[in-house]
Design an enzyme around this catalytic site. Sequence first.
Site, mmCIF file in Angstrom:
data_model
loop_
_atom_site.group_PDB
_atom_site.id
_atom_site.type_symbol
_atom_site.label_atom_id
_atom_site.label_comp_id
_atom_site.label_asym_id
_atom_site.label_seq_id
_atom_site.Cartn_x
_atom_site.Cartn_y
_atom_site.Cartn_z
ATOM 1 N N CYS A 1 5.741 14.877 20.262
ATOM 2 C CA CYS A 1 4.383 15.101 20.964
ATOM 3 C C CYS A 1 4.244 16.391 21.147
ATOM 4 O O CYS A 1 3.089 17.084 21.533
ATOM 5 C CB CYS A 1 4.578 14.520 22.570
ATOM 6 S SG CYS A 1 6.001 15.186 23.522
ATOM 7 N N GLN B 1 16.673 15.452 23.695
ATOM 8 C CA GLN B 1 16.126 14.439 22.812
ATOM 9 C C GLN B 1 15.706 14.904 21.668
ATOM 10 O O GLN B 1 15.774 14.029 20.729
ATOM 11 C CB GLN B 1 14.626 13.945 23.442
ATOM 12 C CG GLN B 1 15.224 13.164 25.023
ATOM 13 C CD GLN B 1 15.375 13.893 26.004
ATOM 14 O OE1 GLN B 1 15.268 15.206 26.156
ATOM 15 N NE2 GLN B 1 15.630 13.166 27.278
ATOM 16 N N ALA C 1 7.949 2.382 41.584
ATOM 17 C CA ALA C 1 8.407 2.513 40.165
ATOM 18 C C ALA C 1 7.440 3.236 39.229
ATOM 19 O O ALA C 1 7.055 2.676 38.253
ATOM 20 C CB ALA C 1 8.464 0.996 39.455
ATOM 21 N N GLU D 1 5.837 6.716 37.495
ATOM 22 C CA GLU D 1 6.532 7.726 36.278
ATOM 23 C C GLU D 1 7.778 8.346 36.860
ATOM 24 O O GLU D 1 8.886 8.623 36.028
ATOM 25 C CB GLU D 1 5.304 8.826 35.771
ATOM 26 C CG GLU D 1 5.947 9.608 34.749
ATOM 27 C CD GLU D 1 4.687 10.513 34.343
ATOM 28 O OE1 GLU D 1 4.830 11.424 33.342
ATOM 29 O OE2 GLU D 1 3.817 10.568 34.783
#
Length: 427
Positions: A50, A112, A186, A188
């Site tokens: 991204c 990541q 629940a 982000e």
Amino acid sequence: MSFFALGVNHQTASVELREQIAFNAERLAALLLDQTAHSSLQDLVVVSTCNRTEVYAMTEDAESILQWLAQVNGVDVKQLIHHVYRYQDAQAVSHLMRVASGLDSLMLGEPQILGQVKSALALSKQAGTVSPELNSIFEYAFYAAKRIRSETSVGSHAVSMGYSVAQLAAQVFSHPEKLTVMVVAAGEMNTLVAKHFAEMGVGKMLICNRSRERAELLAHEISHQVEAEIIAFSELAQHLHRADVVSSCTGSLHAVIGYADVKAALKKRRYQQMLMVDLAVPRDIDPKVESLDNVYLYGVDDLQTVIDDNLAQRRQAAVEAEIMVNQLVTQLITQQKVKEASGIIHNYRQHSDEIRQHELQHALEALQHGHAPEQVLQEFAHRLTQKLLHPTSILLREAAKAEHPDYFEWLQQHLQYVFEHERKPKQ
């Protein structure tokens, strides 16, 4: 053949342009397969996330990389060229190492990206666009990233809310595998919290959300790592005692976890300690809860202070990491030069052996014709020495005639070292 890195990232291009030249795995695989059949640009790896799209390639023509990147994405190359960075050889290796180790990431030190680069290499290998030389550069970059992350603190301090909550729990509780964690809402933020706890290996996850559908989605995402149980939002208080850790982020205008709720939960828990993290603004947890014994309550401001301190430590560690990158790049370039030189050395030795065989044959023929052995040996030694020293003599003469005297001086110094070394008696 040179090694190039060419691309755009969050620092050089807008999100709109990054979207235009981004690749998903399926499309990229098809394009790479097409490269092997039709293009002269066949030795390449494409990293697309991204925040960046980069092409790493072995080629003599960097412009072909730019043209390909623009063409396959339908972008005007004149527009793209203003946002593209390009590195070659040592600089390209350095850039790849920085990317793989998280030094070039939007979030400094994020882990990541290493997995994403490894996946990009694997995809290109499957398509047949990775030569042994290009593969060795990537493998060395992975080795460098591993060393940087293990020998510096560039990735060891939490710099995101979700990660900070998980790390905070690891400090409070000595056995994460025994923990029951409750996420209240629940959305982000808590999705990230839940995923970090799942990766940590906690015992159980309780998901309390107004919408059961959203809770089921999160439970499915983490079910391969941790047992997940869905709790109705209306039953929050009666299940609170089961949670060692509570992370709440509802977006409610009023507190959803009251002082009395926590006090009752503590009694049911026989006053075993609880960690409660309030990520909501306005706050979800009554601030008076902090006065209860055996409850650790942290809010957004508390975590942000920790994150700011940790980010400062990462930046300090990044200086050390950058020095390591420079050292590792130099080490790789030296290895490559030695490897190139080994081929030349092999050829030179083979050439010398051919000379030896020729002169030996010449000497044997002389002996067969009755020439004096002493004379034959002297002539053999003289002819062999002259032919073996001929290349070195030519190099010295050419170096002496060169415009830059450094080359000649370097040859003199190193030849002198070799002479002195050879004269030393063998032990």
